[in-house]
Design a protein around this motif. Structure first.
Motif, PDB file in Angstrom:
ATOM      1  N   UNK A 149      38.684  42.254  48.531  1.00  0.00           N
ATOM      2  CA  UNK A 149      38.150  43.127  47.487  1.00  0.00           C
ATOM      3  C   UNK A 149      37.419  42.298  46.434  1.00  0.00           C
ATOM      4  N   UNK A 150      36.095  42.330  46.496  1.00  0.00           N
ATOM      5  CA  UNK A 150      35.262  41.617  45.519  1.00  0.00           C
ATOM      6  C   UNK A 150      35.436  42.214  44.134  1.00  0.00           C
ATOM      7  N   UNK A 151      35.605  43.544  44.058  1.00  0.00           N
ATOM      8  CA  UNK A 151      35.756  44.213  42.775  1.00  0.00           C
ATOM      9  C   UNK A 151      36.992  43.757  42.029  1.00  0.00           C
ATOM     10  N   UNK A 152      38.077  43.533  42.753  1.00  0.00           N
ATOM     11  CA  UNK A 152      39.304  43.047  42.122  1.00  0.00           C
ATOM     12  C   UNK A 152      39.110  41.650  41.547  1.00  0.00           C
ATOM     13  N   UNK A 153      38.449  40.780  42.318  1.00  0.00           N
ATOM     14  CA  UNK A 153      38.213  39.422  41.836  1.00  0.00           C
ATOM     15  C   UNK A 153      37.299  39.439  40.617  1.00  0.00           C
ATOM     16  N   UNK A 154      36.270  40.299  40.637  1.00  0.00           N
ATOM     17  CA  UNK A 154      35.369  40.421  39.488  1.00  0.00           C
ATOM     18  C   UNK A 154      36.124  40.913  38.258  1.00  0.00           C
ATOM     19  N   UNK A 155      37.059  41.868  38.446  1.00  0.00           N
ATOM     20  CA  UNK A 155      37.856  42.369  37.323  1.00  0.00           C
ATOM     21  C   UNK A 155      38.738  41.264  36.757  1.00  0.00           C
ATOM     22  N   UNK A 156      39.302  40.441  37.627  1.00  0.00           N
ATOM     23  CA  UNK A 156      40.110  39.312  37.155  1.00  0.00           C
ATOM     24  C   UNK A 156      39.269  38.343  36.332  1.00  0.00           C
ATOM     25  N   UNK A 157      38.080  38.014  36.828  1.00  0.00           N
ATOM     26  CA  UNK A 157      37.205  37.090  36.090  1.00  0.00           C
ATOM     27  C   UNK A 157      36.841  37.643  34.713  1.00  0.00           C
ATOM     28  N   UNK A 158      36.592  38.956  34.635  1.00  0.00           N
ATOM     29  CA  UNK A 158      36.247  39.570  33.354  1.00  0.00           C
ATOM     30  C   UNK A 158      37.424  39.535  32.383  1.00  0.00           C
ATOM     31  N   UNK A 159      38.642  39.568  32.915  1.00  0.00           N
ATOM     32  CA  UNK A 159      39.836  39.597  32.060  1.00  0.00           C
ATOM     33  C   UNK A 159      40.235  38.213  31.566  1.00  0.00           C
ATOM     34  N   UNK A 160      39.659  37.161  32.161  1.00  0.00           N
ATOM     35  CA  UNK A 160      40.029  35.797  31.803  1.00  0.00           C
ATOM     36  C   UNK A 160      39.031  35.196  30.815  1.00  0.00           C
ATOM     37  N   UNK A 161      39.465  34.246  29.990  1.00  0.00           N
ATOM     38  CA  UNK A 161      38.555  33.611  29.012  1.00  0.00           C
ATOM     39  C   UNK A 161      37.642  32.587  29.674  1.00  0.00           C
ATOM     40  N   UNK A 256      44.118  29.010  32.774  1.00  0.00           N
ATOM     41  CA  UNK A 256      43.244  29.922  33.518  1.00  0.00           C
ATOM     42  C   UNK A 256      43.148  29.502  34.982  1.00  0.00           C
ATOM     43  N   UNK A 257      43.033  28.193  35.220  1.00  0.00           N
ATOM     44  CA  UNK A 257      42.979  27.700  36.596  1.00  0.00           C
ATOM     45  C   UNK A 257      44.230  28.048  37.374  1.00  0.00           C
ATOM     46  N   UNK A 258      45.378  28.000  36.714  1.00  0.00           N
ATOM     47  CA  UNK A 258      46.633  28.345  37.390  1.00  0.00           C
ATOM     48  C   UNK A 258      46.673  29.818  37.763  1.00  0.00           C
ATOM     49  N   UNK A 259      46.192  30.682  36.843  1.00  0.00           N
ATOM     50  CA  UNK A 259      46.156  32.127  37.142  1.00  0.00           C
ATOM     51  C   UNK A 259      45.238  32.396  38.333  1.00  0.00           C
ATOM     52  N   UNK A 260      44.065  31.772  38.327  1.00  0.00           N
ATOM     53  CA  UNK A 260      43.129  31.958  39.440  1.00  0.00           C
ATOM     54  C   UNK A 260      43.732  31.480  40.754  1.00  0.00           C
ATOM     55  N   UNK A 275      51.686  44.941  44.801  1.00  0.00           N
ATOM     56  CA  UNK A 275      52.850  44.645  43.969  1.00  0.00           C
ATOM     57  C   UNK A 275      52.760  43.240  43.376  1.00  0.00           C
ATOM     58  N   UNK A 276      52.321  42.282  44.171  1.00  0.00           N
ATOM     59  CA  UNK A 276      52.219  40.902  43.686  1.00  0.00           C
ATOM     60  C   UNK A 276      51.098  40.751  42.659  1.00  0.00           C
ATOM     61  N   UNK A 277      49.974  41.450  42.871  1.00  0.00           N
ATOM     62  CA  UNK A 277      48.880  41.381  41.894  1.00  0.00           C
ATOM     63  C   UNK A 277      49.285  42.015  40.573  1.00  0.00           C
ATOM     64  N   UNK A 278      50.020  43.133  40.631  1.00  0.00           N
ATOM     65  CA  UNK A 278      50.479  43.770  39.396  1.00  0.00           C
ATOM     66  C   UNK A 278      51.465  42.875  38.649  1.00  0.00           C
ATOM     67  N   UNK A 279      52.338  42.211  39.395  1.00  0.00           N
ATOM     68  CA  UNK A 279      53.298  41.314  38.757  1.00  0.00           C
ATOM     69  C   UNK A 279      52.583  40.143  38.078  1.00  0.00           C
ATOM     70  N   UNK A 280      51.581  39.570  38.745  1.00  0.00           N
ATOM     71  CA  UNK A 280      50.829  38.458  38.165  1.00  0.00           C
ATOM     72  C   UNK A 280      50.089  38.902  36.920  1.00  0.00           C
ATOM     73  N   UNK A 281      49.454  40.076  36.970  1.00  0.00           N
ATOM     74  CA  UNK A 281      48.713  40.576  35.817  1.00  0.00           C
ATOM     75  C   UNK A 281      49.636  40.783  34.627  1.00  0.00           C
ATOM     76  N   UNK A 282      50.819  41.355  34.874  1.00  0.00           N
ATOM     77  CA  UNK A 282      51.764  41.588  33.787  1.00  0.00           C
ATOM     78  C   UNK A 282      52.244  40.266  33.187  1.00  0.00           C
ATOM     79  N   UNK A 283      52.533  39.295  34.047  1.00  0.00           N
ATOM     80  CA  UNK A 283      53.011  38.002  33.569  1.00  0.00           C
ATOM     81  C   UNK A 283      51.935  37.265  32.780  1.00  0.00           C
ATOM     82  N   UNK A 284      50.659  37.392  33.224  1.00  0.00           N
ATOM     83  CA  UNK A 284      49.559  36.696  32.566  1.00  0.00           C
ATOM     84  C   UNK A 284      49.025  37.462  31.364  1.00  0.00           C
TER      85      UNK A 284
END
Length: 385
Positions: A149-161, A256-260, A275-284
């Motif tokens: 999912x390219x859209x998910x990766x793009x959303x992650x990049x937008x959420x990171x500094x 940021x590198x660790x989150x990626x 489930x794992x992506x939601x857990x990572x997002x909540x933790x980060x």
């Protein structure tokens, strides 16, 4: 499931007829775009790297033309040129031409493209299910399903500094197999690298990106540089501007590198991965709820289209090497490894029609099937009987 009309492909005059009948039963109308196409469209949308694999020529007015290297872009252009009403569901079957490692430079490709559907999750699921049907026509009932999912990766990049140039670089390399290298090179990138290009960067500050690229291209041409390492002048110019912007913007922080890295290590069934992506997002402490909502709704529609989720291998790091994908991407492979490369591949590309001249963004999703690879599997299955 296969439509009843083509439940037994051997009743059709040919496997290709059965495949088109499968697409027709799902409501897709066949288009047959011209073989000769403007080359710049493919270079703009697929990247300059495709030039090395294209059959190119020039018309009497000096315009660069090519034999179509795929059919998705020609079909999309035909939808615009013929002003087909949206939503539009079209199919195709024909020859495409490009240099490749296997066999002839001319080979057969079939596929479907769906433009203008607002229910994107259902449209995604239908396209993947049609890919499974295409495999079934050729006797492969359970291909290996790879999903990304390219859209998910793009959303992650937008959420990171991240600096804009970093986001563009990482998104551009998604699916190219270069993300691990990117993260290694960009981690703690030294700031002093910008000094090497400080004069040029200062002159280009605030310039239109296209004008900046044109200026660098002109400077390279004046210097007598035409190609370096197989790259064209325009590729060299774009790479210079990208590298200079990266130098000026610094690197990726350790956090940021660790989150990626943690995100790109997630794989499994769609439900497990969600489930794992939601857990990572909540933790980060980042918000991916909108993109993950699309992901989960699509998973539900895959079930509705009778796709066995246990057969789906989702990976956050999986993409496809075309710049225009914007959402779901997938490939179907022979689980026994008899075919070199995917049998069917596709995904979502919501910006494709607007990049081809449509006045607004039009949702789009489709697939392409390598007919000769599928036919070879069918022949080997018959020979084993």
């Amino acid at each position: 499931m296969l439509p009843a009309a083509v439940a037994d492909p051997r009743d059709a005059s040919s496997l290709e007829d059965a495949l088109l009948a499968c697409f027709d039963a799902a409501g897709f109308t066949r288009l047959n775009p011209p073989i000769l196409q403007p080359a710049d469209v493919f270079l703009d949308l697929s990247g300059e790297s495709i030039r090395r694999r294209m059959y190119l020529t020039v018309d009497t007015e000096g315009r660069e033309l090519c034999l179509r290297p795929d059919l998705t872009i020609p079909v999309a252009r035909a939808v615009l040129d013929e002003k087909l009403p949206l939503p539009a569901k079209v199919s195709y079957l024909g020859s495409v031409f490009r240099f490749r490692g296997e066999g002839s430079g001319e080979f057969r490709q079939a596929g479907v493209e769906s433009f203008g559907r607002a229910d994107i999750e259902a449209a995604d699921a239908q396209i993947l299910a049609l890919g499974l049907n295409a495999c079934a026509v050729y006797g492969l009932a359970q291909p290996e399903i790879r999903l990304g999912d390219v859209g998910l990766f793009a959303a992650l990049l937008e959420a990171l500094p991240l600096a804009p140039a970093l986001r563009r670089r990482l998104l551009k390399d998604f699916g190219q197999g270069r993300l691990d290298t990117d993260l290694t090179q960009l981690a703690a990138r030294p700031q002093e690298g910008a000094a090497a290009h400080a004069g040029v960067l200062a002159a280009l500050t605030g310039a239109d990106p296209a004008a900046a690229r044109a200026l660098i291209t002109d400077l390279l041409s004046i210097a007598g540089i035409s190609t370096v390492g197989g790259r064209s002048v325009s590729e060299i110019a774009e790479r210079f501007l990208e590298q200079s912007a990266l130098d000026a913007g610094g690197g990726v922080s350790r956090e940021t590198g660790e989150i990626l890295s943690r995100y790109l290590a997630i794989s499994g069934s769609p439900d497990e991965a969600s489930a794992r992506m939601r857990a990572l997002a909540a933790e980060a402490g980042i918000d991916l709820s909108a993109a993950l909502g699309v992901f989960d709704r699509r998973t539900g529609f895959l079930t509705a289209y009778q796709v066995n989720l246990a057969d789906v291998r989702f990976s956050t790091a999986f993409g496809r090497p075309l710049d225009y994908y914007s959402g779901m991407v997938f490939e179907l492979h022979d689980p026994t490894g008899r075919a070199a490369g995917p049998l069917v591949a596709g995904g979502r590309y919501d910006r494709l029609l607007s990049r081809l001249g449509a006045p607004e963004c039009v949702p789009g999703v489709g697939l392409a099937a390598w007919v000769e690879r599928l036919a070879a599997l069918d022949l080997s299955r018959e020979a084993a009987r």
